[in-house]
Design a protein around this motif. Structure first.
Motif, short mmCIF file in Angstrom:
data_model
loop_
_atom_site.label_atom_id
_atom_site.label_comp_id
_atom_site.label_asym_id
_atom_site.label_seq_id
_atom_site.Cartn_x
_atom_site.Cartn_y
_atom_site.Cartn_z
N ASN A 4 0.79 -1.25 -0.17
CA ASN A 4 -0.04 0.20 -0.52
C ASN A 4 0.74 1.22 0.19
O ASN A 4 2.61 1.42 0.16
CB ASN A 4 -1.04 -0.64 1.13
CG ASN A 4 -2.23 -1.25 0.83
OD1 ASN A 4 -2.53 -1.16 0.03
ND2 ASN A 4 -2.54 -1.52 2.63
N PRO A 5 0.72 2.21 -0.79
CA PRO A 5 1.41 3.33 -0.81
C PRO A 5 1.10 4.22 0.81
O PRO A 5 0.28 4.11 1.49
CB PRO A 5 0.89 4.38 -2.08
CG PRO A 5 -0.43 3.77 -1.97
CD PRO A 5 -0.54 2.18 -1.43
N SER A 6 2.37 4.86 0.88
CA SER A 6 2.13 5.66 2.14
C SER A 6 1.24 6.71 1.54
O SER A 6 0.87 7.08 1.09
CB SER A 6 3.78 6.57 2.33
OG SER A 6 4.45 5.13 2.07
N PRO A 7 0.36 7.17 3.23
CA PRO A 7 -0.36 7.91 3.10
C PRO A 7 -0.31 9.27 2.68
O PRO A 7 0.89 10.15 2.84
CB PRO A 7 -1.02 8.38 4.40
CG PRO A 7 -0.16 7.36 4.82
CD PRO A 7 0.22 6.66 4.29
N ARG A 8 -0.84 10.62 1.54
CA ARG A 8 -0.30 11.08 1.72
C ARG A 8 -0.56 11.93 3.56
O ARG A 8 -1.54 12.15 3.77
CB ARG A 8 -1.60 12.06 0.73
CG ARG A 8 -1.26 11.18 -0.76
CD ARG A 8 -2.40 11.73 -1.60
NE ARG A 8 -1.77 13.12 -2.80
CZ ARG A 8 -2.27 14.19 -2.61
NH1 ARG A 8 -3.62 14.66 -2.70
NH2 ARG A 8 -1.73 15.45 -3.06
N VAL A 9 0.22 13.27 2.93
CA VAL A 9 0.79 14.05 4.27
C VAL A 9 0.21 15.51 3.59
O VAL A 9 0.16 16.48 2.75
CB VAL A 9 2.21 14.69 4.91
CG1 VAL A 9 2.02 15.08 5.61
CG2 VAL A 9 2.21 13.54 4.72
N ARG A 58 -4.06 10.26 11.47
CA ARG A 58 -3.10 10.91 11.86
C ARG A 58 -2.89 12.21 11.77
O ARG A 58 -3.17 12.66 11.16
CB ARG A 58 -1.89 9.65 11.44
CG ARG A 58 -2.43 8.64 11.16
CD ARG A 58 -1.00 7.54 10.02
NE ARG A 58 0.68 7.81 10.70
CZ ARG A 58 1.50 8.10 9.77
NH1 ARG A 58 1.65 7.57 8.32
NH2 ARG A 58 2.53 8.13 10.37
N PHE A 83 4.90 12.44 9.21
CA PHE A 83 4.37 11.45 8.98
C PHE A 83 6.45 11.36 7.47
O PHE A 83 5.01 10.98 6.84
CB PHE A 83 3.83 12.35 8.14
CG PHE A 83 2.45 12.89 9.70
CD1 PHE A 83 2.30 11.76 10.08
CD2 PHE A 83 2.07 13.97 9.84
CE1 PHE A 83 1.16 12.01 10.73
CE2 PHE A 83 1.46 14.22 10.87
CZ PHE A 83 0.75 13.06 11.77
N GLY A 84 6.78 12.13 7.61
CA GLY A 84 8.05 11.64 6.47
C GLY A 84 7.78 12.42 4.85
O GLY A 84 8.25 12.13 4.05
#
Length: 246
Positions: A4-9, A58, A83-84
């Motif tokens: 799964n792609p990382s969630p957008r921030v 988050r 969150f990266g």
């Protein structure tokens, strides 16, 4: 299967109240991890963060004067550390000081311009340096730039500058796959709009809208979510979200 792609921030300035709060809730619904920015209302920002995290999302609260480049660098740093990275910046923070041009206190003019113009420039500058490819910047103008109501000269001037910053930045970010747009709300039922107005004035403004009502913060949040999500071919635009007022 691919992971799964990382969630957008996202980072939403002015996220602790009014339209900003509705935007935070709407973007959280879309699955974004969020920095909820506040200037003075930390308690409200913390409560909103608790609401999002208790629902499985988050979020963190970040504070600071939007016109202070050092404070905003710290806020962006905090979101990136948590969150990266950052994909979406919604700059909803702003102030309004109504007054006739002939009589407006120039200190009020300076405050309006510092928060609304310098603040937009500072936040957009940080976003332009940091957003990942596929990112989105959403600024806030106002439909008063078209309606030209008396007593809003200084505010309208500041928001006209926001539109100029928006349109120029969209073109400066050519080739980076980052969209830059502004939302121009009409009359919205928030304290910023309602404070100081009597019922007759509010009723007349509601009737002036073809949809015959004041807008809600959630109406504007839907527009922001559109720009922050599927609207990748909308760039360098000012979207008048006002129920057909102008």
């Amino acid at each position: 299967m691919s992971p799964n792609p990382s969630p957008r921030v996202g980072l939403v300035t002015g996220g602790s109240g009014g339209i900003g709060r509705a935007v935070v809730r709407r973007l959280a619904k879309d699955g974004l991890a969020l920095g909820v920015h506040y200037v003075s209302n930390k308690d409200m920002a913390d409560r909103l963060v608790d609401e999002i995290t208790s629902g499985g999302g988050r979020a963190i609260a970040v504070g600071g004067d939007v016109a202070d480049e050092h404070a905003m660098a710290v806020a962006f740093d905090a979101v990136e550390a948590a969150f990266g990275g950052i994909d979406v910046t919604v700059h909803a923070a702003g102030i309004m000081r109504p007054g006739q041009i002939a009589t407006l206190n120039l200190n009020d003019l300076d405050q309006i311009h510092r928060t609304n113009i310098r603040g937009t420039f500072v936040v957009d500058q940080q976003a332009a340096r940091r957003l990942r490819a596929g990112g989105t910047i959403v600024n806030f103008s106002t439909s008063l730039t078209r309606t030209q109501f008396p007593a809003y000269g200084a505010y309208v001037a500041s928001k006209a500058a926001v539109e100029a910053i928006t349109l120029v930045l969209a073109r400066e970010l050519r080739g980076k796959d980052i969209t830059v747009n502004a939302v121009a709300p009409g009359p919205i039922a928030t304290s910023l709009f309602l404070d100081g107005k009597d019922e007759a004035v509010i009723d007349n403004l509601a009737k002036a809208v073809p949809l015959a009502r004041l807008g809600l913060p959630e109406d504007i949040a839907e527009t922001v979510a559109f720009l922050a999500g599927p609207a990748r071919w909308v760039n360098g635009q000012v979207l008048f979200s006002n129920g057909g007022l102008a």
